[in-house]
Design a protein around this motif. Structure first.
Motif, PDB file in Angstrom:
ATOM      1  N   GLY A  94       0.819  -1.203   0.000  1.00  0.00           N
ATOM      2  CA  GLY A  94       0.000   0.000   0.000  1.00  0.00           C
ATOM      3  C   GLY A  94       0.851   1.251   0.000  1.00  0.00           C
ATOM      4  O   GLY A  94       0.565   2.225  -0.709  1.00  0.00           O
ATOM      5  N   MET A 148      -2.871  -1.679  -5.892  1.00  0.00           N
ATOM      6  CA  MET A 148      -4.034  -1.562  -5.011  1.00  0.00           C
ATOM      7  C   MET A 148      -5.100  -2.609  -5.342  1.00  0.00           C
ATOM      8  O   MET A 148      -5.797  -3.110  -4.449  1.00  0.00           O
ATOM      9  N   ALA A 155      -9.360  -0.999  -1.028  1.00  0.00           N
ATOM     10  CA  ALA A 155      -8.104  -0.382  -1.450  1.00  0.00           C
ATOM     11  C   ALA A 155      -8.281   0.366  -2.769  1.00  0.00           C
ATOM     12  O   ALA A 155      -7.770   1.475  -2.936  1.00  0.00           O
ATOM     13  N   THR A 205      -4.125   4.587   5.163  1.00  0.00           N
ATOM     14  CA  THR A 205      -3.810   3.254   4.642  1.00  0.00           C
ATOM     15  C   THR A 205      -3.063   2.419   5.676  1.00  0.00           C
ATOM     16  O   THR A 205      -3.277   1.201   5.779  1.00  0.00           O
ATOM     17  N   PHE A 209      -4.738  -1.127   6.209  1.00  0.00           N
ATOM     18  CA  PHE A 209      -4.037  -2.296   5.696  1.00  0.00           C
ATOM     19  C   PHE A 209      -3.398  -3.142   6.806  1.00  0.00           C
ATOM     20  O   PHE A 209      -3.059  -4.299   6.569  1.00  0.00           O
TER      21      PHE A 209
END
Length: 353
Positions: A94, A148, A155, A205, A209
């Motif tokens: 990410g 992504m 995402a 993110t 993530f």
């Protein structure tokens, strides 16, 4: 022959002022070590993702990467990932996707701004021309989207929303404020879209993530966006610096090119005769430069703007945005992550001192 920029550095502390004094305790030092290891993983993955079979695309897409960069966005992703499971493979990918998005935007920005230098080397469009530079940016955006896409709909949506704001910010900056718009509010929104949105996505993110608590996502998004605006406001102050050796560019580069910055906009709000006269001289000088005059004709006027209260007010405004970013950290637990983010906010607005 294509220029050969030097490879990027690698130390978090030297980039962001997060010195060992800040990471004094064992928990904080452990955090620093994990983030440093994560940055090494990001650097390796980024180099790998930039490998393409086409020789020209390989050269152009690696050009600005090899010129270096602070890797602020990956650093924030890795740092906020410590609120969850840490720098997992998913987090690293990410971070790579967002840094590639940032790199792609630089290729486009330099074309639109007519910038001849980026990160101490000739800009890509100065080397290969506008078309190749734009297409290289497009290639990087597509590669970032591919990364992504490996991580599901959430995402992809985060990447798409961020990219939309980047484009809208650039579009609005290009067209400028319209009749009825407040110029300062308009400019702040441009900064939030062009810079804040991607830094916000990086901070968010890391939480998403890494499987971090959902209640930390919005604080991280807000923190990133406000820090992005503060960062750009400081750049407006630094753009007027009289020390070209430190800034790496001629003082007042943006204004000489006719790009409004916050000191110029705040100058326009002043109604005293000296401020009005200074604004008029700057406007006339920019018009003459556009017609081919030597940019040095603005040296004295920009030096006066540097010392004007409008520039001091810009610095104060940057500190306000940084303070708001720190306030957004309130929901986070006390500890090294929150301390590091707070220190980062302080470093952003200390760059002019």
């Amino acid at each position: 022959m294509t220029p050969s920029p030097s490879a990027p550095g690698s130390h978090l502390a030297s980039r962001l002022g997060l010195t060992e004094r800040v990471f004094a305790g064992p928990r904080a030092r452990k955090l620093l070590s994990r983030v440093e290891d994560g940055l090494e993983a990001v650097e390796a993955a980024l180099a790998d993702e930039l490998r393409v079979s086409d020789a020209l695309a390989y050269t152009t897409s690696r050009y600005l990467y090899e010129a270096g960069g602070k890797r602020i966005r990956p650093m924030l992703t890795l740092l906020t990932s410590q609120l969850g499971d840490g720098a997992t493979v998913r987090v690293v990918e990410g971070a790579v996707a967002l840094e590639m998005t940032h790199l792609g935007s630089l290729y486009h920005d330099d074309v639109m701004d007519g910038a001849d230098v980026r990160r101490g080397v000739p800009s890509a469009h100065a080397v290969w021309g506008n078309n190749v530079a734009i297409l290289t940016g497009d290639l990087l955006f597509s590669r970032a989207s591919q990364i992504m896409a490996r991580h599901g709909e959430r995402a992809i949506q985060l990447q798409a929303d961020t990219f939309e704001r980047l484009v809208l910010g650039q579009m609005h900056e290009t067209v400028g404020a319209q009749a009825g718009d407040d110029p300062v509010a308009f400019y702040l929104q441009v900064l939030a879209d062009k810079t804040g949105s991607l830094i916000a996505a990086a901070a968010q993110t890391g939480v998403v993530f890494s499987g971090g608590p959902a209640e930390f996502e919005e604080p991280m998004r807000v923190f990133g966006e406000k820090i992005g605006v503060a960062f750009q406001l400081l750049d407006d102050v630094i753009d007027l610096s009289a020390d070209a050796d430190e800034t790496g560019k001629v003082p007042g580069t943006d204004l000489r090119a006719g790009v409004p910055t916050m000191p110029y906009l705040l100058l326009g709000e002043r109604e005293d005769s000296a401020s009005i006269a200074l604004r008029t001289r700057i406007d006339e000088g920019v018009a003459r430069i556009a017609d081919g005059a030597d940019p040095a004709i603005l040296d004295d006027d920009l030096a006066q703007l540097r010392e004007h209260d409008a520039t001091a007010a810009t610095l104060r405004l940057a500190h306000e945005w940084s303070d708001h970013a720190v306030a957004a950290l309130t929901p986070l637990p006390s500890g090294p992550v929150r301390e590091a983010l707070t220190r980062f906010a302080e470093v952003v607005v200390d760059r002019s001192s």
